[in-house]
Design a protein around this motif. Structure first.
Motif, PDB file in Angstrom:
ATOM      1  N   GLY A 189      -6.022  -5.829   0.361  1.00 20.12           N
ATOM      2  CA  GLY A 189      -6.216  -5.539   1.783  1.00 20.12           C
ATOM      3  C   GLY A 189      -7.441  -6.227   2.354  1.00 20.12           C
ATOM      4  O   GLY A 189      -7.406  -6.761   3.468  1.00 20.12           O
ATOM      5  N   ASP A 210      -4.511   4.192   4.780  1.00 18.09           N
ATOM      6  CA  ASP A 210      -4.738   2.781   5.091  1.00 18.09           C
ATOM      7  C   ASP A 210      -3.403   2.086   5.356  1.00 18.09           C
ATOM      8  O   ASP A 210      -3.290   1.235   6.243  1.00 18.09           O
ATOM      9  N   SER A 261     -10.174  -0.869   3.986  1.00 21.78           N
ATOM     10  CA  SER A 261      -9.900  -1.340   2.626  1.00 21.78           C
ATOM     11  C   SER A 261     -11.174  -1.363   1.780  1.00 21.78           C
ATOM     12  O   SER A 261     -11.147  -1.071   0.580  1.00 21.78           O
ATOM     13  N   ASN A 282      -2.193   0.306   8.646  1.00 25.21           N
ATOM     14  CA  ASN A 282      -1.643  -1.049   8.631  1.00 25.21           C
ATOM     15  C   ASN A 282      -0.289  -1.115   9.324  1.00 25.21           C
ATOM     16  O   ASN A 282       0.035  -2.097   9.993  1.00 25.21           O
ATOM     17  N   ALA A 289      -6.717  -2.279  -2.703  1.00 27.31           N
ATOM     18  CA  ALA A 289      -7.813  -2.362  -1.734  1.00 27.31           C
ATOM     19  C   ALA A 289      -8.354  -3.790  -1.656  1.00 27.31           C
ATOM     20  O   ALA A 289      -8.642  -4.302  -0.568  1.00 27.31           O
ATOM     21  N   GLN A 344       0.810  -1.219   0.000  1.00 28.27           N
ATOM     22  CA  GLN A 344       0.000   0.000   0.000  1.00 28.27           C
ATOM     23  C   GLN A 344       0.844   1.271   0.000  1.00 28.27           C
ATOM     24  O   GLN A 344       0.440   2.274  -0.576  1.00 28.27           O
ATOM     25  N   ASP A 362      -8.943  -2.311   9.650  1.00 29.37           N
ATOM     26  CA  ASP A 362      -8.171  -2.386   8.403  1.00 29.37           C
ATOM     27  C   ASP A 362      -9.034  -2.883   7.257  1.00 29.37           C
ATOM     28  O   ASP A 362      -9.011  -2.333   6.149  1.00 29.37           O
TER      29      ASP A 362
END
Length: 303
Positions: free
Chosen positions: A129, A48, A164, A52, A126, A33, A160
């Motif tokens: 994730g 994000d 995502s 993470n 995404a 990411q 998370d």
């Protein structure tokens, strides 16, 4: 007894292995990411990634705490490290709040100066994730019901996955409608969610660390129940606290209506312990017996 101990030990080892798997998965997601966010210019993707990264740190803290909590008690550490997981939950909750405030700050800056974003890369990362965090959430779901440390790790991973999903929706809206401002809006929504769940976890872990009485235990009810035993005149000077999520302790003075023998006291103590465990879930009891002792008789006495 031996089999029960082995089963508990195996379950604890399984918890550790689950945490290790989630740590590895989150490292992969974070690196992907960060690269994707820098290439695409997506703030929500970078936010994000930052979340993470905080999760990787939090999961490592949870893993270390899980290891320490298994250490045996000793003469200088009579409770062992049973509080390690509560401390980990507190630290993890605090990081959620810090990250959330930072994300809101960055989102406001980006909203004022929106930028074009490579939405295709955002969408694929995404999805990565969602899959990886979804698997991690399933791994920790059962343990999160029984352990505050695992719950803190679970909450990080659940947020998370939710983040995502939000990033994926944002990527699709940017790709097909050109709504690049949605990136900042989604970042703020993610941050607000972090604030809500982080505060709740922080409050619960703080209450345990401060030795506060668990909110579902009412001392007046304890007094009323214990004084139904005919030999008990009053129960006072009560302290109730949680050592961790498995152990709730009570210490108190009991004033008896007659001068008991030690064997008689032991019989009554069994009744007291049964009431406290069955009705209040208190599993560690320490009682000071008294007869006509001149001391304060209030339920709560300041030490």
């Amino acid at each position: 007894m031996n089999e029960a101990h082995t089963h508990t030990h195996d379950h604890a080892d399984l918890k550790g292995r689950k945490l290790l798997i989630t740590i590895i998965l989150n490292i992969v997601i974070t690196v992907s990411q960060v690269i994707g966010g820098l290439v695409s210019g997506s703030l929500s993707l970078l936010s994000d990634a930052l979340h993470n990264f905080s999760d990787v740190a939090s999961l490592v803290i949870s893993y270390v705490a899980d290891r320490y909590s298994k250490k045996e008690a000793s003469f200088d550490k009579t409770f062992g490290y049973k509080r390690a997981e509560i401390i980990a939950a507190f630290v993890n909750a605090a990081t959620l709040l810090v990250v959330a405030v930072y994300l809101i700050y960055e989102a406001v800056k980006r909203f004022i100066n929106p930028q074009e974003i490579e939405s295709g890369l955002v969408i694929w990362l995404a999805v990565l994730g969602i899959v990886a965090n979804g698997f991690s959430v399933l791994l920790l779901y059962k343990d999160s019901k029984e352990n505050m440390n695992m719950r803190s790790a679970y909450v990080h991973l659940l947020t998370d996955m939710s983040a995502s999903v939000a990033v994926l929706i944002g990527g699709l809206l940017m790709k097909y409608f050109g709504w690049f401002w949605i990136d900042s809006v989604l970042t703020v929504l993610i941050a607000i969610y972090l604030l809500v769940v982080g505060y709740d976890l922080l409050k619960n872990s703080f209450n345990v660390l401060m030795l506060f009485t668990p909110k579902d235990i009412k001392l007046e009810r304890i007094s009323k129940k214990i004084t139904t035993i005919s030999e008990v005149k009053s129960i006072h000077h009560i302290h109730v606290w949680q050592l961790n999520e498995q152990e709730t302790h009570l210490e108190a003075h009991i004033d008896f209506s007659k001068d008991l023998t030690l064997s008689e006291f032991d019989e009554i103590l069994e009744k007291v312990e049964k009431i406290l465990f069955d009705d209040f879930g208190i599993n560690h009891v320490n009682i000071q017996p008294e007869y006509q002792k001149d001391d304060p008789k209030e339920i709560i006495v300041q030490d």
